[in-house]
Design a protein around this motif. Structure first.
Motif, PDB file in Angstrom:
ATOM      1  N   ALA A 195       0.959  -1.321   0.020  1.00  0.00           N
ATOM      2  CA  ALA A 195      -0.037  -0.040  -0.174  1.00  0.00           C
ATOM      3  C   ALA A 195       0.950   1.090   0.012  1.00  0.00           C
ATOM      4  O   ALA A 195       0.473   2.248  -0.742  1.00  0.00           O
ATOM      5  N   TYR A 196       1.955   1.207   0.888  1.00  0.00           N
ATOM      6  CA  TYR A 196       2.643   2.401   0.825  1.00  0.00           C
ATOM      7  C   TYR A 196       3.675   2.378  -0.448  1.00  0.00           C
ATOM      8  O   TYR A 196       3.869   3.747  -1.051  1.00  0.00           O
ATOM      9  N   ASP A 197       3.858   1.405  -1.282  1.00  0.00           N
ATOM     10  CA  ASP A 197       4.335   1.635  -2.452  1.00  0.00           C
ATOM     11  C   ASP A 197       3.394   2.315  -3.570  1.00  0.00           C
ATOM     12  O   ASP A 197       4.056   3.096  -4.185  1.00  0.00           O
ATOM     13  N   ARG A 198       2.179   1.955  -3.434  1.00  0.00           N
ATOM     14  CA  ARG A 198       1.159   2.694  -4.544  1.00  0.00           C
ATOM     15  C   ARG A 198       0.984   3.958  -4.097  1.00  0.00           C
ATOM     16  O   ARG A 198       0.906   4.876  -4.784  1.00  0.00           O
ATOM     17  N   TYR A 199       1.066   4.325  -2.841  1.00  0.00           N
ATOM     18  CA  TYR A 199       1.032   5.602  -2.268  1.00  0.00           C
ATOM     19  C   TYR A 199       1.993   6.605  -2.930  1.00  0.00           C
ATOM     20  O   TYR A 199       1.791   7.626  -3.462  1.00  0.00           O
ATOM     21  N   VAL A 200       3.427   5.958  -2.772  1.00  0.00           N
ATOM     22  CA  VAL A 200       4.486   6.869  -3.450  1.00  0.00           C
ATOM     23  C   VAL A 200       4.263   6.730  -4.973  1.00  0.00           C
ATOM     24  O   VAL A 200       4.507   7.852  -5.346  1.00  0.00           O
ATOM     25  N   ALA A 201       3.931   5.817  -5.587  1.00  0.00           N
ATOM     26  CA  ALA A 201       3.683   5.885  -7.030  1.00  0.00           C
ATOM     27  C   ALA A 201       2.764   6.757  -7.376  1.00  0.00           C
ATOM     28  O   ALA A 201       2.933   7.509  -8.426  1.00  0.00           O
ATOM     29  N   ILE A 202       1.585   7.196  -6.728  1.00  0.00           N
ATOM     30  CA  ILE A 202       0.791   7.729  -7.288  1.00  0.00           C
ATOM     31  C   ILE A 202       0.742   9.350  -6.710  1.00  0.00           C
ATOM     32  O   ILE A 202       0.486  10.287  -7.480  1.00  0.00           O
ATOM     33  N   CYS A 203       0.999   9.319  -5.428  1.00  0.00           N
ATOM     34  CA  CYS A 203       1.287  10.663  -4.804  1.00  0.00           C
ATOM     35  C   CYS A 203       2.539  11.407  -5.189  1.00  0.00           C
ATOM     36  O   CYS A 203       2.501  12.747  -4.788  1.00  0.00           O
ATOM     37  N   HIS A 204       3.422  10.703  -5.328  1.00  0.00           N
ATOM     38  CA  HIS A 204       4.932  11.384  -5.628  1.00  0.00           C
ATOM     39  C   HIS A 204       5.408  10.598  -6.782  1.00  0.00           C
ATOM     40  O   HIS A 204       6.648   9.928  -6.600  1.00  0.00           O
ATOM     41  N   PRO A 205       4.875  10.694  -8.029  1.00  0.00           N
ATOM     42  CA  PRO A 205       5.142   9.919  -8.946  1.00  0.00           C
ATOM     43  C   PRO A 205       6.679  10.413  -9.441  1.00  0.00           C
ATOM     44  O   PRO A 205       7.513   9.326  -9.849  1.00  0.00           O
ATOM     45  N   LEU A 206       7.267  11.638  -9.537  1.00  0.00           N
ATOM     46  CA  LEU A 206       8.401  11.925 -10.117  1.00  0.00           C
ATOM     47  C   LEU A 206       9.534  11.488  -8.901  1.00  0.00           C
ATOM     48  O   LEU A 206      10.792  11.653  -9.241  1.00  0.00           O
ATOM     49  N   ARG A 207       9.030  11.559  -7.911  1.00  0.00           N
ATOM     50  CA  ARG A 207      10.278  11.059  -6.650  1.00  0.00           C
ATOM     51  C   ARG A 207      10.054   9.270  -6.345  1.00  0.00           C
ATOM     52  O   ARG A 207      10.862   8.784  -5.569  1.00  0.00           O
ATOM     53  N   SER A 241      -3.954   0.509   9.609  1.00  0.00           N
ATOM     54  CA  SER A 241      -3.770   1.897   9.811  1.00  0.00           C
ATOM     55  C   SER A 241      -3.247   2.403   8.603  1.00  0.00           C
ATOM     56  O   SER A 241      -3.584   3.422   7.849  1.00  0.00           O
ATOM     57  N   GLY A 242      -1.933   1.727   8.313  1.00  0.00           N
ATOM     58  CA  GLY A 242      -1.061   2.252   7.513  1.00  0.00           C
ATOM     59  C   GLY A 242      -1.928   2.036   5.850  1.00  0.00           C
ATOM     60  O   GLY A 242      -1.576   2.881   5.155  1.00  0.00           O
ATOM     61  N   ILE A 243      -2.464   1.186   5.706  1.00  0.00           N
ATOM     62  CA  ILE A 243      -3.153   0.981   4.366  1.00  0.00           C
ATOM     63  C   ILE A 243      -4.427   1.811   4.226  1.00  0.00           C
ATOM     64  O   ILE A 243      -4.436   2.533   3.047  1.00  0.00           O
ATOM     65  N   ILE A 244      -5.100   2.137   5.259  1.00  0.00           N
ATOM     66  CA  ILE A 244      -6.250   3.087   5.258  1.00  0.00           C
ATOM     67  C   ILE A 244      -5.719   4.782   4.929  1.00  0.00           C
ATOM     68  O   ILE A 244      -6.032   5.256   4.040  1.00  0.00           O
ATOM     69  N   PHE A 245      -4.417   4.853   5.592  1.00  0.00           N
ATOM     70  CA  PHE A 245      -3.619   5.986   5.274  1.00  0.00           C
ATOM     71  C   PHE A 245      -3.434   6.346   4.066  1.00  0.00           C
ATOM     72  O   PHE A 245      -3.506   7.601   3.583  1.00  0.00           O
ATOM     73  N   SER A 246      -2.641   5.185   3.616  1.00  0.00           N
ATOM     74  CA  SER A 246      -2.284   5.179   2.158  1.00  0.00           C
ATOM     75  C   SER A 246      -3.333   5.522   1.083  1.00  0.00           C
ATOM     76  O   SER A 246      -3.369   6.489   0.276  1.00  0.00           O
ATOM     77  N   TYR A 247      -4.462   4.911   1.243  1.00  0.00           N
ATOM     78  CA  TYR A 247      -5.725   5.045   0.367  1.00  0.00           C
ATOM     79  C   TYR A 247      -6.389   6.288   0.441  1.00  0.00           C
ATOM     80  O   TYR A 247      -6.833   6.827  -0.460  1.00  0.00           O
ATOM     81  N   VAL A 248      -6.311   6.929   1.702  1.00  0.00           N
ATOM     82  CA  VAL A 248      -7.032   7.902   1.801  1.00  0.00           C
ATOM     83  C   VAL A 248      -6.240   8.977   0.808  1.00  0.00           C
ATOM     84  O   VAL A 248      -6.963   9.949   0.327  1.00  0.00           O
ATOM     85  N   HIS A 249      -4.934   9.016   1.018  1.00  0.00           N
ATOM     86  CA  HIS A 249      -4.221  10.223   0.316  1.00  0.00           C
ATOM     87  C   HIS A 249      -4.251   9.649  -1.244  1.00  0.00           C
ATOM     88  O   HIS A 249      -4.188  10.612  -2.044  1.00  0.00           O
ATOM     89  N   SER A 287      -7.549  11.177  -2.448  1.00  0.00           N
ATOM     90  CA  SER A 287      -7.557  12.438  -2.740  1.00  0.00           C
ATOM     91  C   SER A 287      -6.546  12.732  -3.948  1.00  0.00           C
ATOM     92  O   SER A 287      -6.994  14.024  -4.683  1.00  0.00           O
ATOM     93  N   SER A 288      -5.598  12.295  -3.957  1.00  0.00           N
ATOM     94  CA  SER A 288      -4.746  12.685  -5.322  1.00  0.00           C
ATOM     95  C   SER A 288      -5.421  12.166  -6.578  1.00  0.00           C
ATOM     96  O   SER A 288      -5.033  13.070  -7.627  1.00  0.00           O
ATOM     97  N   VAL A 289      -5.934  11.172  -6.581  1.00  0.00           N
ATOM     98  CA  VAL A 289      -6.726  10.775  -7.918  1.00  0.00           C
ATOM     99  C   VAL A 289      -7.760  11.788  -8.240  1.00  0.00           C
ATOM    100  O   VAL A 289      -7.865  12.004  -9.292  1.00  0.00           O
ATOM    101  N   PHE A 290      -8.570  12.184  -7.243  1.00  0.00           N
ATOM    102  CA  PHE A 290      -9.676  13.040  -7.531  1.00  0.00           C
ATOM    103  C   PHE A 290      -9.013  14.412  -7.952  1.00  0.00           C
ATOM    104  O   PHE A 290      -9.661  15.309  -8.468  1.00  0.00           O
ATOM    105  N   ARG A 291      -7.712  14.730  -7.678  1.00  0.00           N
ATOM    106  CA  ARG A 291      -7.248  16.012  -8.150  1.00  0.00           C
ATOM    107  C   ARG A 291      -6.803  15.888  -9.534  1.00  0.00           C
ATOM    108  O   ARG A 291      -6.286  16.915  -9.992  1.00  0.00           O
ATOM    109  N   ALA A 328      -4.733   5.290 -12.721  1.00  0.00           N
ATOM    110  CA  ALA A 328      -4.291   5.121 -11.186  1.00  0.00           C
ATOM    111  C   ALA A 328      -5.094   4.361 -10.187  1.00  0.00           C
ATOM    112  O   ALA A 328      -4.564   3.390  -9.533  1.00  0.00           O
ATOM    113  N   PHE A 329      -6.270   4.142 -10.577  1.00  0.00           N
ATOM    114  CA  PHE A 329      -7.299   3.320  -9.907  1.00  0.00           C
ATOM    115  C   PHE A 329      -6.945   1.803 -10.346  1.00  0.00           C
ATOM    116  O   PHE A 329      -7.090   1.098  -9.394  1.00  0.00           O
TER     117      PHE A 329
END
Length: 311
Positions: free
Chosen positions: A119-131, A212-220, A223-227, A237-238
């Motif tokens: 889940a953290y890997d997907r969070y970084v890939a979608i929320c911080h793609p350039l890094r 909790s980490g999974i929920i935190f990751s998917y909340v972000h 949020s990033s996908v809707f933007r 992304a989905f």
């Protein structure tokens, strides 16, 4: 087996899912089929990732580890059950039972940790793609996997060593198809307060923290996908998260379902049947979910099957 008021070394009896002899051949066939599908499916996932250079990415590195862990978790419980049914012998040695408890805890805990890491890997890939490449470097991926394994091993060994100090009464029947820690503690004649406290602490750590980490990751992630301005970007992304989210829902959904069912029913045998849903079914379905929902994985599997048919 020695009977007495108390004993420290004995054989346990795994009562399985039913005491109806007529159903044993059916249970044997069903579980053998599920086990073979689990082994074959997860081995194909590992082979596809290893053989296709396009899949040498952090996401598939974690997926290959998850597949290997699923093989280990199923192998810890199902083969012993199949042997017992085939030999019509329900016994499992004291050492074998505690060893099974340890491995179930290790691989079960590792499953939770790996799902959180993915889940953290997907969070970084979608929320911080350039890094993404800089953050999810091979060193970090290896450390996350190694840390997950070490924490799971410590947890498994801690509970197993605590169980070693327990003594047991004459009733050594486990209403389950494998040695489950909670059932072992119920059979003990010793003071089990510390063991029960450790179980609750471990559940909070290995279920609460990763979830909790999974929920935190998917909340972000949501949020990033809707933007995102384009609908195509949102869909892509989905789609990258769909398989992982399905596996997470299956694993935690069945786990919570078993917990609820055990709370509302007093029948240990019904709880044993329900536990199949988290200890066997997710490990069998995970490869199907990833192969059916992931285009890259389907292409890699198609290449492997094509080369196999050519030969």
């Amino acid at each position: 087996m020695k009977y007495g008021n108390q004993t420290t070394h004995s054989e346990f009896l795994l009562l399985g899912l039913t005491d109806n002899p007529a159903l044993q051949p059916l249970i044997f066939s069903v579980f053998l089929s599920m086990y073979l599908v689990t082994i074959l499916g997860n081995l194909l996932i590992i082979l596809a990732i290893y053989s296709d250079s396009h899949l040498h990415t952090p996401m598939y590195f974690f997926l290959s580890n998850l597949s290997f862990n699923d093989i280990c978790l199923s192998t810890t419980t199902v083969p012993k059950m199949l042997v017992n049914i085939q030999s019509q012998d329900q016994s499992i040695s004291y050492t074998g039972c505690l060893t099974q408890v340890c491995f179930v805890l290790v691989f079960g805990g590792l499953e939770n940790c790996l799902l959180a890491v993915m889940a953290y890997d997907r969070y970084v890939a979608i929320c911080h793609p350039l890094r993404y490449i800089d953050i999810m470097n091979p060193c970090l991926c290896g450390l996350l996997t190694l840390f997950s394994l070490l924490v799971s091993i410590v947890d498994g060994l801690l509970h197993s060593l605590m169980a070693l100090r327990l003594s047991f009464c004459t009733n050594l029947e486990i209403p389950h198809f494998f040695c489950e820690l909670a059932q072992i503690i119920k059979l003990s004649c010793s003071d089990t307060l510390i063991d029960n406290i450790l179980i609750y602490v471990a559940v909070c750590i290995f279920a609460g923290v990763p979830l909790s980490g999974i929920i935190f990751s998917y909340v972000h992630i949501v949020s990033s996908v809707f933007r995102m301005p384009s609908s195509e970007g949102k869909l892509k992304a989905f789609s990258t998260c769909g398989s992982h989210l399905s596996v997470v829902s299956l694993f935690y959904g069945t786990g919570f379902g078993v917990y609820i069912s055990s709370s509302v029913t007093d029948s240990p045998r019904n709880s044993a049947v329900a536990s199949v849903m988290y200890s066997v079914v997710p490990q069998m379905l995970n490869p199907l979910i990833y192969s059916l929902r992931n285009k890259d994985m389907k292409e890699a599997l198609r290449k492997i099957l094509g080369r196999t048919l050519e030969h």
